[in-house]
Design a protein around this motif. Sequence first.
Motif, PDB file in Angstrom:
ATOM      1  N   GLY A  34       0.809  -1.207   0.000  1.00 56.85           N
ATOM      2  CA  GLY A  34       0.000   0.000   0.000  1.00 56.85           C
ATOM      3  C   GLY A  34       0.845   1.259   0.000  1.00 56.85           C
ATOM      4  N   LEU A  35       0.535   2.160   0.930  1.00 54.93           N
ATOM      5  CA  LEU A  35       1.238   3.438   1.010  1.00 54.93           C
ATOM      6  C   LEU A  35       2.716   3.277   1.339  1.00 54.93           C
ATOM      7  N   LEU A  36       3.076   2.191   1.994  1.00 58.42           N
ATOM      8  CA  LEU A  36       4.475   1.986   2.360  1.00 58.42           C
ATOM      9  C   LEU A  36       5.358   1.735   1.141  1.00 58.42           C
ATOM     10  N   LYS A  37       4.766   1.415   0.009  1.00 58.49           N
ATOM     11  CA  LYS A  37       5.547   1.186  -1.209  1.00 58.49           C
ATOM     12  C   LYS A  37       5.960   2.484  -1.877  1.00 58.49           C
ATOM     13  N   ILE A  38       5.354   3.608  -1.461  1.00 56.97           N
ATOM     14  CA  ILE A  38       5.667   4.887  -2.101  1.00 56.97           C
ATOM     15  C   ILE A  38       7.130   5.260  -1.894  1.00 56.97           C
ATOM     16  N   ALA A  39       7.740   4.789  -0.803  1.00 60.08           N
ATOM     17  CA  ALA A  39       9.125   5.152  -0.498  1.00 60.08           C
ATOM     18  C   ALA A  39      10.142   4.406  -1.349  1.00 60.08           C
ATOM     19  N   GLY A  40       9.714   3.709  -2.396  1.00 60.43           N
ATOM     20  CA  GLY A  40      10.649   3.071  -3.314  1.00 60.43           C
ATOM     21  C   GLY A  40      10.925   1.619  -2.986  1.00 60.43           C
ATOM     22  N   GLY A  41      11.996   1.095  -3.598  1.00 64.81           N
ATOM     23  CA  GLY A  41      12.341  -0.320  -3.449  1.00 64.81           C
ATOM     24  C   GLY A  41      13.497  -0.534  -2.504  1.00 64.81           C
ATOM     25  N   ASP A  42      14.489  -1.291  -2.945  1.00 65.87           N
ATOM     26  CA  ASP A  42      15.643  -1.597  -2.102  1.00 65.87           C
ATOM     27  C   ASP A  42      16.549  -0.370  -1.971  1.00 65.87           C
ATOM     28  N   PRO A  43      17.255  -0.237  -0.839  1.00 76.66           N
ATOM     29  CA  PRO A  43      18.185   0.892  -0.670  1.00 76.66           C
ATOM     30  C   PRO A  43      19.323   0.822  -1.672  1.00 76.66           C
ATOM     31  N   ALA A  44      19.857   1.981  -2.020  1.00 77.78           N
ATOM     32  CA  ALA A  44      20.925   2.068  -3.020  1.00 77.78           C
ATOM     33  C   ALA A  44      21.852   3.221  -2.663  1.00 77.78           C
ATOM     34  N   PRO A  45      23.042   3.284  -3.280  1.00 73.38           N
ATOM     35  CA  PRO A  45      23.928   4.432  -3.036  1.00 73.38           C
ATOM     36  C   PRO A  45      23.219   5.738  -3.395  1.00 73.38           C
ATOM     37  N   PHE A  46      23.512   6.788  -2.669  1.00 75.19           N
ATOM     38  CA  PHE A  46      22.827   8.056  -2.861  1.00 75.19           C
ATOM     39  C   PHE A  46      23.287   8.761  -4.141  1.00 75.19           C
ATOM     40  N   ALA A  47      22.310   9.172  -4.943  1.00 72.59           N
ATOM     41  CA  ALA A  47      22.618   9.899  -6.178  1.00 72.59           C
ATOM     42  C   ALA A  47      23.209  11.266  -5.871  1.00 72.59           C
ATOM     43  N   ALA A  48      22.888  11.816  -4.699  1.00 73.91           N
ATOM     44  CA  ALA A  48      23.406  13.138  -4.344  1.00 73.91           C
ATOM     45  C   ALA A  48      24.922  13.137  -4.226  1.00 73.91           C
ATOM     46  N   ARG A  49      25.492  11.965  -4.026  1.00 71.65           N
ATOM     47  CA  ARG A  49      26.956  11.896  -3.886  1.00 71.65           C
ATOM     48  C   ARG A  49      27.656  12.377  -5.156  1.00 71.65           C
ATOM     49  N   LYS A  50      26.978  12.248  -6.294  1.00 72.39           N
ATOM     50  CA  LYS A  50      27.568  12.691  -7.560  1.00 72.39           C
ATOM     51  C   LYS A  50      27.023  14.045  -8.014  1.00 72.39           C
ATOM     52  N   LEU A  51      26.094  14.613  -7.232  1.00 69.38           N
ATOM     53  CA  LEU A  51      25.477  15.869  -7.660  1.00 69.38           C
ATOM     54  C   LEU A  51      25.737  17.028  -6.707  1.00 69.38           C
ATOM     55  N   ALA A  52      25.994  16.748  -5.436  1.00 68.38           N
ATOM     56  CA  ALA A  52      26.136  17.813  -4.449  1.00 68.38           C
ATOM     57  C   ALA A  52      27.592  18.250  -4.349  1.00 68.38           C
ATOM     58  N   PRO A  53      27.923  19.432  -4.854  1.00 61.74           N
ATOM     59  CA  PRO A  53      29.326  19.881  -4.803  1.00 61.74           C
ATOM     60  C   PRO A  53      29.740  20.265  -3.390  1.00 61.74           C
ATOM     61  N   SER A  54      31.029  20.372  -3.179  1.00 61.88           N
ATOM     62  CA  SER A  54      31.557  20.791  -1.885  1.00 61.88           C
ATOM     63  C   SER A  54      30.953  22.144  -1.509  1.00 61.88           C
ATOM     64  N   GLY A  55      30.613  22.289  -0.237  1.00 60.73           N
ATOM     65  CA  GLY A  55      30.010  23.530   0.219  1.00 60.73           C
ATOM     66  C   GLY A  55      28.499  23.551   0.161  1.00 60.73           C
ATOM     67  N   SER A  56      27.876  22.443  -0.229  1.00 58.68           N
ATOM     68  CA  SER A  56      26.409  22.390  -0.282  1.00 58.68           C
ATOM     69  C   SER A  56      25.840  22.554   1.126  1.00 58.68           C
ATOM     70  N   ASP A  57      24.753  23.293   1.214  1.00 61.35           N
ATOM     71  CA  ASP A  57      24.124  23.566   2.497  1.00 61.35           C
ATOM     72  C   ASP A  57      22.803  22.831   2.689  1.00 61.35           C
ATOM     73  N   LEU A  58      22.254  22.276   1.628  1.00 54.99           N
ATOM     74  CA  LEU A  58      20.956  21.612   1.714  1.00 54.99           C
ATOM     75  C   LEU A  58      20.923  20.448   0.733  1.00 54.99           C
ATOM     76  N   ILE A  59      20.530  19.278   1.226  1.00 58.25           N
ATOM     77  CA  ILE A  59      20.366  18.108   0.362  1.00 58.25           C
ATOM     78  C   ILE A  59      19.074  17.410   0.750  1.00 58.25           C
ATOM     79  N   TYR A  60      18.293  17.079  -0.247  1.00 59.50           N
ATOM     80  CA  TYR A  60      17.108  16.243  -0.052  1.00 59.50           C
ATOM     81  C   TYR A  60      17.084  15.220  -1.172  1.00 59.50           C
ATOM     82  N   GLU A  61      17.020  13.960  -0.808  1.00 59.86           N
ATOM     83  CA  GLU A  61      16.923  12.888  -1.802  1.00 59.86           C
ATOM     84  C   GLU A  61      15.872  11.893  -1.341  1.00 59.86           C
ATOM     85  N   GLN A  62      15.024  11.451  -2.268  1.00 60.71           N
ATOM     86  CA  GLN A  62      13.983  10.508  -1.893  1.00 60.71           C
ATOM     87  C   GLN A  62      13.533   9.696  -3.102  1.00 60.71           C
ATOM     88  N   ASP A  63      13.487   8.382  -2.916  1.00 61.09           N
ATOM     89  CA  ASP A  63      12.838   7.523  -3.904  1.00 61.09           C
ATOM     90  C   ASP A  63      11.330   7.696  -3.774  1.00 61.09           C
TER      91      ASP A  63
END
Length: 523
Positions: free
Chosen positions: A160-189
Motif C-alpha cells: 500500500g502506502l508503504l511502497k511509495i518510499a521506493g524499493g531496495d536501498p541504493a547508493p545516494f545519487a546526491a553523492r555525484k550531484l552535491a558539490p563541496s560547500g552544499s548547504d541543503l540536500i534532499y533525496e527521496q525515492d
Amino acid sequence: MAVTPAPPWKGGAADRNTRTHRPMKTTHLRTLRRALAATAILTLSACGPDGGSTSELDGQQRSKHFDAVSAHLDLGGEVYGYIDVDGDVEKLASLLDEFVGKIREVAGDEIPPQLAAMDFEKLAADLGLSSVDALGVSSYRNGELHRNKYYLHAPGGRTGLLKIAGGDPAPFAARKLAPSGSDLIYEQDLDLKSAFELAGDLVGKIGGPEAAGEFRKATAQPLPDVGLSAADVFAQLDTKIVVVGHLDTGRKLDLPEEVPVSIPGVDLLVSVDGIGPLFAKLIESIPPDQRGEFLEEGEGYQQFTAPLPPEIAAIIQPVVRHETGSGRVLVATSAAYLERCLAGESTVWDDAGFEAAMEGLPEEGNGLGFVSAKFSKEYLRIYDELFKAMAAEGEVPAGLGEMAIGLIEELGLSPDHSQARVIANLPEGILISENAAASAKQGVVAAAVGTAAVLAGMTFWNVSAAEAEVIELQEARDIEIETLEAERRAEIRRDSVEREGESPPAQESDSAETRDENPPPAE
C-alpha cells in the motif's frame, strides 16, 4: 394572598454575574493546573529512569516482534520506546464495519451507497496499514548531536502506502550531484506510479464501478499544452528526486526596498529521474522557429533556457537539461551551477561538516536529508530580522521573535551543527536514522503538551458552554419569577381598588418608583 419570595440568587444582573462566574473561573484554572501536572508526570515517567531494576519478559508474555524491532534500536539512551500494534488496525476496522452494518440495518436505503459498500478491513489492508505490526524509537546523545532512530516493522513486507518510499536501498545519487560547500540536500525515492494505481483501486472500491470508470476517463484526458494524460505522467513516476542547495552569503538577492530582510544568493538544483518523455512533450509545445533561441543540443542532452523578464533574470536564470540516455531531467537556477553540480570534482562528502553529520548513518538508503549549520544560521537570522522589522512597525509584540527563534532551536534547527537523516527500506520495515540537534524526546514532550492543550481546550469549551447554559437558565428563571410577582402585585392592587369602589388602572407599572409608592398590603 402569599407573594413568592425572591430566589436566593436574585439581586440584580451584577450580582448574578458575580455569583455565577467566579466559581467557573476557578474551575478553568483548576482544570489547566491538572492538565499541566498530568502532562509533566506522563512526560517524566516516559523519558526518565525510575531508578529501579528492570526485568525482561519471556514466553507468552514477550511480544513476538520485540526482538526484531529492538535489533534496529539503541537501548540505554534518553529515549527507548516500543509499541506492538499487531492486529489492532484490523480490530478497529472490523468494529467500523460492524458499526456501518448496524447503521445499514436502521437507515436502510437512506445510508449513502458509498458508505454502505465500504469494507474498512479491506481498505486498511489495501492502504498497507494492517501490515504494520510494531513501532520503535530510541535516542541517545552522541557528542554534540543526538542519534535518533525510528523503526516501522512490517514483517509481511511493505504494501500500500508503504511502497511509495521506493524499493531496495541504493547508493545516494546526491553523492555525484552535491558539490563541496552544499548547504541543503534532499533525496527521496518515490514510487508515485504505485500510488496512482492504488488511488484508482480505492476509487473503484469506495465509489463502485461507475466511479472507477470516471476516474479512468478523467486521468486519460491529455493535459493542456503537454499532450500527455495524468495516467501517462504517473506511469513515468517510479522515480528519484534530488534537491541540492547552496547559500552564497557573499552576495544578496536584489529585493524590493519594502522587503525588510536581506536574503543571501541561492543556488539550487532539482533532479528527477525518468521524466524525459514529459520534457520532450514540453519542447514539442514550443513553435519550431522559436526553439533555437532557447534550446541547446549537446552530446546526450537537450538544454532549455527559460525566457524571463529582465528584472527576474537578474535574480535567477533557470535552465532545464534532459539527459536523453537516462531520461533524467535537471533544473538549476543557473547554467553555471548546473555545470558545477555535474562536474563531480569535489563533493560535499569531502566536507568536514557533512562527514560529522553523517557519522554512523547508513551509506545507502532510499532517502537522505542534510542541513548545514550555515543554512540554519541564515534561516534564523532572516527570522530575527523579519520579527524586529515587524515589532518596529508595531505589528507584533517586542520580544516575540526571540521566543519564536528559541522555540525553533529547541525543536532542532541548530546554527552550530550540521544535521543529517537517512531513510532505508528494509526487508521487514522502514528505518529512519538521524544525527540531530534535538533528541527524539522533544517530539514526545511536544506531543504530550499538544495533547494536553487539546484536552484542556476541549474542557474549557465544555465548561464555558455549561456556564453559558446555567446563566441562561438562571436569567430565564429570574424573568419568570419577576413576571409572576408583577402579576400578583397587580392582582392585589385590583382587589384593593375594587373594595374602595374605584376603577382599576389600565396597566400596572413595575418600576421601582411604583413599587415604593404603592407597596402591596401585608398579608
